[in-house]
Design a protein around this motif. Structure first.
Motif, PDB file in Angstrom:
ATOM      1  N   SER A 184     -21.132  52.031  -1.363  1.00  0.00           N
ATOM      2  CA  SER A 184     -20.451  50.986  -0.594  1.00  0.00           C
ATOM      3  C   SER A 184     -19.421  51.553   0.375  1.00  0.00           C
ATOM      4  CB  SER A 184     -19.778  49.987  -1.541  1.00  0.00           C
ATOM      5  OG  SER A 184     -18.863  50.657  -2.394  1.00  0.00           O
ATOM      6  N   GLU A 236     -23.561  46.822   0.085  1.00  0.00           N
ATOM      7  CA  GLU A 236     -22.374  45.979  -0.133  1.00  0.00           C
ATOM      8  C   GLU A 236     -21.311  46.257   0.923  1.00  0.00           C
ATOM      9  OE1 GLU A 236     -21.630  47.457  -3.981  1.00  0.00           O
ATOM     10  OE2 GLU A 236     -23.333  46.456  -4.894  1.00  0.00           O
ATOM     11  N   THR A 248     -23.077  40.512   4.669  1.00  0.00           N
ATOM     12  CA  THR A 248     -23.008  39.333   3.819  1.00  0.00           C
ATOM     13  C   THR A 248     -23.488  38.116   4.603  1.00  0.00           C
ATOM     14  OG1 THR A 248     -21.137  40.284   2.616  1.00  0.00           O
ATOM     15  CG2 THR A 248     -21.509  37.921   2.364  1.00  0.00           C
TER      16      THR A 248
END
Length: 357
Positions: free
Chosen positions: A178, A204, A236
């Motif tokens: 990440s 992520e 996202t």
């Protein structure tokens, strides 16, 4: 000009999309709908298709999702990757329909189960993507190395050898953390150890803003090292933006020659026009152009003439008037309110001319 020498890798196929070898670097994404909701998943795949995705991945967490794959595949044309964790039976169902299986052999269970998955993939010539995530390493690697680049590399190497021992080498590999540092370190560390194609990505990575920054640094660094055969920019809930940013990274790294490279100056007290609006209009009205061109939109003459020498078409704004410049030669001096329309016409002309060459 593209001077990046790509690392030589084995060419595999996900559906009709080649990955590795001399194939173009492909851009992919993953749906976030429940895969068992066929209509919603198909709608997202179609949106990705129109955004320019080459490949799409779907989560297969349960039997309902696995059983939905056939109906999804029948309604879409993009190569389909099934994302499997733990349950080998879901992989066996998916292998009857999809174009690639993503899994970690180490979390599927005993060797007999992995062997069944391998056989199912071999029957349909499906590749397997070994997907290593820093946050979900097998315990033997996390206990020894922690959540580090070395732990990711050891996991990947173990899983590669696991498949090779079963006579399977139709493999691609991803090593995702990440953060930028571990991601880049892991890919660089593993690259000399095998010649399988790499799927690049920072996992992520967050919202559009943060993901764009992280992915541009990590993927850009690796691509300029010649590392990477396919990629995903993870955001996202921003499917189409994932593709847009991925394409932009490839373009600005010099690995794809397509569309306009728009050069525009940072705003300062010298500008003689509403440069922000002008550049926005140029972007909006030239999105359809696929011919690679360098165009320059400059707010004053200080740097404009120098930049125009390298541009196919350029604007240099001045006090109430400005210049249209093509390949370093001034072709028109016009009032400010006439400049942009003339500029766009010249861009269209050059695009058509170059596109026909």
């Amino acid at each position: 000009m593209n001077n990046v020498k790509r690392y030589p890798t084995k060419k595999i196929f996900v559906g009709d999309v080649a990955i590795g070898g001399d194939a173009p670097i492909s851009v992919q994404s993953m749906t976030y709908s429940k895969t068992s909701d066929v209509e919603a998943t198909v709608e997202q795949i179609r949106a990705l298709h129109f955004a320019g995705a080459d490949i799409v991945r779907v989560a297969v967490p349960d039997l309902k999702a696995a059983n939905a794959l056939k109906a999804i595949k029948e309604q879409t044309s993009l190569p389909l990757v099934a994302d499997i964790h733990f349950n080998y039976k879901l992989a066996l169902i998916a292998a009857e329909v999809v174009d690639c299986i993503r899994l970690n052999p180490g979390n599927i269970g005993d060797k007999k189960r992995v062997t069944e998955v391998v056989k199912a993939c071999q029957q349909r010539n499906l590749p397997i993507r070994i997907g290593v995530n820093c946050g979900s390493l097998e315990s033997q690697f996390e206990d020894k190395y922690g959540q580090t680049a070395r732990g990711m590399v050891e996991s990947a190497d173990y899983n590669i050898k696991y498949l090779e021992d079963l006579g399977f080498d139709d493999i691609k590999v991803s090593l995702k953390a990440s953060d930028v540092q571990r991601t880049v370190e892991a890919y660089r560390m593993l690259r000399p150890m095998n010649n399988y194609p790499f799927h690049l990505g920072v996992t992520e990575a967050g919202t559009q803003f943060h993901s764009t920054i992280k992915s541009s640094i990590a993927l850009g660094s690796l691509l300029l090292d010649g590392i990477g055969d396919t990629l995903r920019v993870s955001m996202t809930g921003e499917l189409e933006k994932e593709i847009e940013v991925g394409r932009a990274i490839l373009k600005d790294a010099g690995l794809v020659q397509e569309g306009l490279n728009i050069i525009s100056c940072p705003t300062c007290g010298r500008i003689e026009a509403d440069l922000v609006s002008a550049v926005a209009e140029v972007e909006a009205k030239t999105k359809h152009i696929k011919t690679p061109l360098n165009v320059s939109v400059m707010g004053c003459v200080v740097n404009a003439l120098g930049e125009a020498k390298a541009a196919d078409v350029a604007i240099a704004y001045g006090k109430g008037v400005g210049l249209i410049i093509k390949k370093g030669e001034t072709i028109a001096k016009l009032p400010t309110d006439q400049l942009l329309d003339r500029f766009l016409k010249e861009v269209e002309f050059e695009a058509k001319k170059e596109g026909n060459n």
